[in-house]
Design an enzyme around this catalytic site. Structure first.
Site, PDB file in Angstrom:
ATOM      1  N   ASP A 145       0.850  -1.196   0.000  1.00  0.00           N
ATOM      2  CA  ASP A 145       0.000   0.000   0.000  1.00  0.00           C
ATOM      3  C   ASP A 145       0.883   1.242   0.000  1.00  0.00           C
ATOM      4  OD1 ASP A 145      -2.352   1.771   0.625  1.00  0.00           O
ATOM      5  OD2 ASP A 145      -3.309  -0.149   0.985  1.00  0.00           O
ATOM      6  N   HIS A 218      -3.795   5.961   3.271  1.00  0.00           N
ATOM      7  CA  HIS A 218      -4.465   4.730   2.841  1.00  0.00           C
ATOM      8  C   HIS A 218      -3.795   3.483   3.425  1.00  0.00           C
ATOM      9  CE1 HIS A 218      -5.980   1.668  -0.027  1.00  0.00           C
ATOM     10  NE2 HIS A 218      -6.975   2.498  -0.258  1.00  0.00           N
ATOM     11  N   SER A 548     -11.018  -1.314  -0.949  1.00  0.00           N
ATOM     12  CA  SER A 548      -9.730  -1.199  -0.261  1.00  0.00           C
ATOM     13  C   SER A 548      -9.860  -1.510   1.223  1.00  0.00           C
ATOM     14  CB  SER A 548      -9.166   0.225  -0.408  1.00  0.00           C
ATOM     15  OG  SER A 548      -8.507   0.402  -1.619  1.00  0.00           O
TER      16      SER A 548
END
Length: 774
Positions: A145, A218, A548
């Site tokens: 990520d 994220h 996600s």
């Protein structure tokens, strides 16, 4: 099949005038050269071999060395290099090369969830302790990520942390910026592919760090969702105890994605380097929340599919997000049968927010408003041309202390952020946004206070304004409350990508659905919660939605299963998750499909909604072996030689496309779901299950829900097991009973022994109109 040359085309040449002679210079791109499994146990020898191959398309070895970005030497064999199309085509013709393809850029698929799934960290009265506390400390989860914010409470080393597993061979490459511990045991970053594609990293504009540190948020969020440590007394909305699915598991971070124009971008060259390292490092599970919208590339022209294939070969479970391109069918991503693709669904948590107009007229919306807001209610037509709440429609009139009513249907407005940006420009105090409830994401941190209402409520507010007894109706909004269990859940998120797979419609994708809306996770305090310009807020926890977020939920469950059953293969773990999944919501009705409010089918939810506790003890599992993958690879066109190059361990016969494969399709792949892509006449497929239940002696009976227009027979109808790990095969015969020119119908096969319920969804494309059986 001839070798693939994915994405290679002869580029336009740049005309250069030099000494009155016109010359052409081919444009170079980053290409990936895939050679299959790595049988050279020495990394230096493998790198030397890669350089030797690369040197054959350059005039000197030095030029080849300068061109190479990565040499992949452990998990698989291959390299990435800066090449022009002629050089790439020359490499593709070499006997040892399986595929050559351009390195594409993939995009990210951008708390209460674990209670909703039945996993608790409340140890009161539990003997033994609950699974989230009992399992995971021996399992290492790799997160691909945007990096990590290591100072977050989610990644602090708990006092009771055991020593790092001896299987761990990784590193903490932080450059002094990231410090590891017994929770966060590894951190790496990969930048060569990104910088070759986009130029040098702009750390000022894109809030980035040249290290594993997370600038976008994220990666920090997904890591805390999968394996975050237990953090008590998290305040605010959805407050309480925050933790990941496997809070005792170890975390290894692989920063493959970088901020560019407020988005996370991940190049395939960097992704493959991360897979190569992760396999060498000794991770048990890999979670990757990125992908690319259709058209999908062939499996071995995709970094994610190549990396996942070789990871699965070595016993590593890989889970991907299924994408956010819903609700239209056929747009699901990451569809390889050796990895798990995850859809996104809701939880039973809501944030009701009162709207009181003129002290008497009351409605309820949904929002995250912490303090009461009082203002004058106004229609959008006063401040925006045609009432369209968009930036460019502003009439240059300020809406000071106004609460503006906006409709998604005017414009239309595809994203609520458009209306919020327009309201900010007009200097409004808040927004009431009316849209379909199936397309509203309540649990989002807004740039401007926003209450979501459905079209019916929005219409009532508009009509009240039209007949308002006062010229300036006052409205009081909020504050919002947190309510658990009063809404029906789960339902599938409207944005969640749906099947069928556009690449292999005979393998059901997505595989499973998990919570992916309004997930509260850790967040870098130096990154604003919305990432938008002008947002200067600092938070340590943030709400995010997308596949996600559902992907790391499944990764956390995989970690628990791997710890509880260390002898299980990735296929067994996938099977346990799929065959125990639920298809009904908290009201015991069929799960609804967001965007339509109709009952879901397997293209929405795969096998169903994940149930971690049942997955711990599935009773039976479907094991996928080398011969299944060989069948699959033969059916998609690979040659014997290519398949032998791909497989790490194989016998001569097991890696051969036998004549018997000619009448077996991918519907015979021993997958936990069953898909018949084109049923025209009677057809029989085979499945094999293994007994992993607590009782070595047990009897399973079959129950069949037949798809409309299809007769389904199972033989044998009883499976008798007398020992653990014993295997039995059964056969399923499909026969059309009506004529159809092309229609998907659905059913299920359930094996039960009175305690375990092992369910496989059936997906049949009935297409027999005009067909005459011979």
């Amino acid at each position: 099949m001839t070798k693939f040359l994915g994405g290679i085309s002869f580029a336009l040449t740049l005309l250069v005038l030099h000494s009155s002679v016109q010359a052409t210079t081919p444009i170079s791109h980053v290409y990936i050269v895939y050679l299959g499994a790595n049988r050279l146990q020495n990394a230096a020898l493998a790198s030397s071999h890669h350089l030797h191959l690369l040197s054959q398309v350059f005039t000197s070895k030095e030029d080849a060395e300068r061109s190479m970005l990565y040499s992949y030497t452990y998990g698989f064999s291959g390299f990435s290099a800066k090449l022009n199309s002629t050089q790439a085509a020359s490499l593709a013709k070499m006997n040892q090369v399986i595929t050559v393809f351009k390195s594409r850029s993939l995009k990210l698929h951008t708390t209460r969830s674990w209670d909703f799934l039945g996993l608790t960290v409340d140890n009161t009265g539990h003997t033994p302790p609950p699974p989230q506390l009992a399992y995971g400390s021996d399992v290492i989860v790799g997160i691909f990520d945007t990096g990590i914010w290591p100072e977050s409470e989610s990644f602090k080393e708990p006092p009771e942390a055991k020593p790092i597993p001896s299987s761990w061979k990784g590193e903490c490459v932080g450059g002094g910026d990231v410090q590891c511990n017994r929770k966060l045991i590894g951190a790496r970053f990969y930048l060569r592919g990104f910088e070759e594609t986009y130029g040098e990293l702009d750390r000022t504009r894109d809030r980035e760090y040249r290290s594993p540190r997370d600038g976008l948020g994220h990666g920090t969020h997904t890591a805390s969702t999968a394996v975050g440590s237990v953090v008590s007394d998290v305040s605010g909305f959805a407050g309480g105890t925050a933790r990941g699915g496997a809070p005792s598991a170890r975390l290894a971070v692989y920063k493959t994605c970088w901020g560019k124009d407020l988005e996370g971008v991940c190049t395939e060259a960097d992704i493959l380097a991360a897979f190569d390292d992760a396999v060498r490092d000794g991770v048990s599970v890999i979670s990757a929340s990125f992908g690319s919208s259709p058209p999908l590339t062939p499996f071995f022209e995709s970094s994610a599919d190549i990396g996942a294939f070789h990871a699965a070969e070595r016993g590593i479970s890989v889970v991907f997000s299924g994408g956010n391109d819903g609700p239209d069918p056929g747009l699901v991503q990451n569809v390889a049968p050796w990895a798990v693709s995850v859809a996104a669904s809701t939880m039973d948590r809501s944030f009701p927010t009162s709207i009181i107009i003129d002290g008497g007229y009351t409605l309820t919306g949904q929002s995250l408003i912490s303090q009461e807001i009082i203002g004058t209610l106004a229609l959008a037509t006063t401040y925006f041309d045609g009432g369209v709440c968009k930036w460019e429609y502003w009439l240059k009139k300020l809406a000071n202390e106004m609460i503006i009513l906006c409709f998604s249907t005017l414009g239309p407005i595809q994203f609520i952020e458009e209306a919020q940006a327009a309201a900010v420009r007009a200097n409004a105090s808040a927004v009431i946004f009316a849209a379909s409830p199936t397309k509203q994401l309540v649990e989002e941190v807004d740039k401007i206070p926003t209450v979501r209402v459905d079209i019916i409520s929005g219409t009532r507010i508009r009509n009240y304004l039209a007949r308002s007894p006062t010229t300036v109706p006052m409205v009081k909004v909020g504050p919002s409350k947190t309510v658990i269990g009063e809404i029906t859940a789960p339902s599938v998120a409207y944005f969640s990508s749906r099947g069928p797979s556009s690449l292999t419609p005979d393998i059901l994708k997505p595989d499973i659905t998990a919570p992916g809306i309004g997930i509260l996770g850790a967040w870098p305090p130096k990154t604003p919660p919305t990432l938008l310009p002008g947002d200067h807020r600092s938070v340590e926890w943030n709400f995010q939605s997308g596949t996600s977020m559902s992907c790391p939920h499944v990764a956390g469950v995989m970690a628990l299963l791997q710890s509880a059953h260390p002898d299980w293969s990735p296929a067994a773990i996938r099977s346990a998750i799929m065959t125990t999944a639920g298809t009904r919501d908290t009201s015991n009705e069929l799960i609804l499909s967001g965007g339509s409010m109709k009952p879901t089918d397997p293209f929405d939810i795969g096998a169903g909604h994940i149930n971690p506790l049942k997955a711990m003890d599935p009773g039976l599992v479907y094991i996928t072996r080398t011969e299944d993958y060989v069948l699959f690879l033969c059916n998609i066109g690979y040659t014997d030689q290519q398949i032998k190059s791909m497989l790490l361990l194989h016998s001569e016969s097991s890696a051969t496309c036998l004549p018997s494969h000619s009448y077996r399709t991918n519907a015979d792949f021993n997958y936990p779901s069953i898909t018949i892509p084109r049923l025209r006449s009677t057809r029989t497929i085979k499945r094999t299950v293994s007994n992993v239940g607590p009782n070595k002696s047990t009897v399973y009976f079959v129950d069949i829900v037949r798809p409309v227009g299809v007769e389904v027979d199972v033989w044998p109808r009883i499976l008798v097991f007398t020992k653990c790990q014993q295997e039995h095969s059964y056969y399923v015969t499909f026969k059309p009973t009506k004529t159809s020119s092309g229609r998907y119908v659905f059913g299920e096969i359930v094996w039960t022994n009175g305690f375990h319920r092992v369910r496989s969804p059936l997906v049949v494309f009935l297409s027999n109109s005009g067909f005459v059986a011979k």
